[in-house]
Design an enzyme around this catalytic site. Structure first.
Site, mmCIF file in Angstrom:
data_model
loop_
_atom_site.group_PDB
_atom_site.id
_atom_site.type_symbol
_atom_site.label_atom_id
_atom_site.label_comp_id
_atom_site.label_asym_id
_atom_site.label_seq_id
_atom_site.Cartn_x
_atom_site.Cartn_y
_atom_site.Cartn_z
ATOM 1 N N ASP A 78 0.866 -1.185 0.000
ATOM 2 C CA ASP A 78 0.000 0.000 0.000
ATOM 3 C C ASP A 78 0.899 1.231 0.000
ATOM 4 O O ASP A 78 1.682 1.445 0.930
ATOM 5 C CB ASP A 78 -0.888 -0.030 1.246
ATOM 6 C CG ASP A 78 -1.917 1.098 1.269
ATOM 7 O OD1 ASP A 78 -1.871 1.962 0.370
ATOM 8 O OD2 ASP A 78 -2.750 1.108 2.179
ATOM 9 N N ASP B 62 -3.126 2.577 -5.841
ATOM 10 C CA ASP B 62 -2.011 2.611 -4.896
ATOM 11 C C ASP B 62 -1.790 1.323 -4.119
ATOM 12 O O ASP B 62 -0.940 1.271 -3.240
ATOM 13 C CB ASP B 62 -2.213 3.761 -3.906
ATOM 14 C CG ASP B 62 -3.570 3.696 -3.213
ATOM 15 O OD1 ASP B 62 -4.451 2.974 -3.688
ATOM 16 O OD2 ASP B 62 -3.734 4.391 -2.188
ATOM 17 N N GLU B 63 -2.539 0.266 -4.435
ATOM 18 C CA GLU B 63 -2.411 -0.984 -3.694
ATOM 19 C C GLU B 63 -2.264 -2.159 -4.644
ATOM 20 O O GLU B 63 -2.829 -2.167 -5.734
ATOM 21 C CB GLU B 63 -3.637 -1.215 -2.805
ATOM 22 C CG GLU B 63 -3.901 -0.113 -1.788
ATOM 23 C CD GLU B 63 -5.127 -0.395 -0.930
ATOM 24 O OE1 GLU B 63 -5.328 -1.563 -0.545
ATOM 25 O OE2 GLU B 63 -5.888 0.545 -0.668
#
Length: 247
Positions: free
Chosen positions: A11, A107-108
């Site tokens: 993350d 973003d992960e």
């Protein structure tokens, strides 16, 4: 559960705001929020830095409310092309270790490193990724190493920013079960409220609940959540070329 599986969830910390601060170092050490319609009092906060978060700024908050909470807040407009660029660069780093890299938003990512022993232990791989992202991109990530996707996702939120968490078969009951049931992936606000009406408030409560009662409450989703809470799900990490079908 398969004790041989090793799944990472990475993350990127405060992603949009971190990219903005990396691109403009003068923003570092200041409360920053990425906001839509920054000239318009009705625009909203899309992302915020840790300092802004500590001042009470929340994603989705109207701009003028955020400014009232944090008078020194620096509002910047989003640069989506830059966020896409650094997402792609991060994925390229992940793909050095495995081709089983499944994005979860910008973003992960999940990574299945079960077959990546040539690069070290799962914890060594996580540390290598954490350091490489910092060195090459100027950004930080929080990573959890676990034995399934659900706990890997949950664990990456446990220590932030720039940290690694390890959730194992032998310790997940101590680390995961005391947490609020709303921390579990796919337990939204409505499901959390419904479970609370039946006295199910922690992930441990869910894990120890009657399967029959859960199915009565939530249908097939109740059974899935029971497996998630008990660490017995077998969700695969998809190949990096996988494209989720349009619904």
């Amino acid at each position: 559960m398969d004790p041989s599986r090793r799944i990472l969830h990475s993350d990127m910390n405060s992603y949009y705001a971190s990219v903005e601060m990396m691109l403009d170092p003068s923003l570092k050490g200041k409360p920053v929020a990425v906001c839509g319609s920054t000239e318009d009092r009705h625009g909203i906060v899309l992302a915020k830095s840790d300092l802004a978060k500590k001042a009470g700024v929340r994603t989705g908050m109207v701009n003028f409310e955020a400014r009232n909470l944090c008078p020194g807040l620096i509002m910047v407009p989003p640069q989506c092309d830059q966020y896409l660029k650094y997402t792609k660069l991060a994925h390229q780093i992940y793909s050095r270790y495995t081709d089983l890299v499944e994005a979860f938003g910008m973003d992960e990512c999940w990574l299945d490193v079960t077959g990546s022993a040539i690069y070290g232990t799962p914890l060594e791989i996580a540390e290598s990724i954490r350091q490489t992202v910092k060195d090459e991109l100027g950004l930080t990530v929080s990573i959890c190493v676990s034995f399934n996707k659900i706990f890997a996702k949950l664990g990456s939120d446990m220590k932030k920013p720039d940290a690694i968490t390890d959730i194992r078969e032998e310790n997940f009951r101590d680390r995961v079960w005391p947490l609020d049931v709303g921390e579990l992936l796919y337990v939204g606000a409505a499901t959390r409220a419904k479970l609370a009406r039946y006295g199910i408030r922690s992930i441990g409560d869910l894990a120890n609940a009657s399967l029959e009662a859960l199915q009565h409450m939530l249908g097939i989703n109740g059974l899935k959540l029971w497996h998630y809470a008990n660490g017995t799900d077998h969700l695969r990490v998809m190949h990096q070329d996988f494209i989720s079908p349009i619904k």
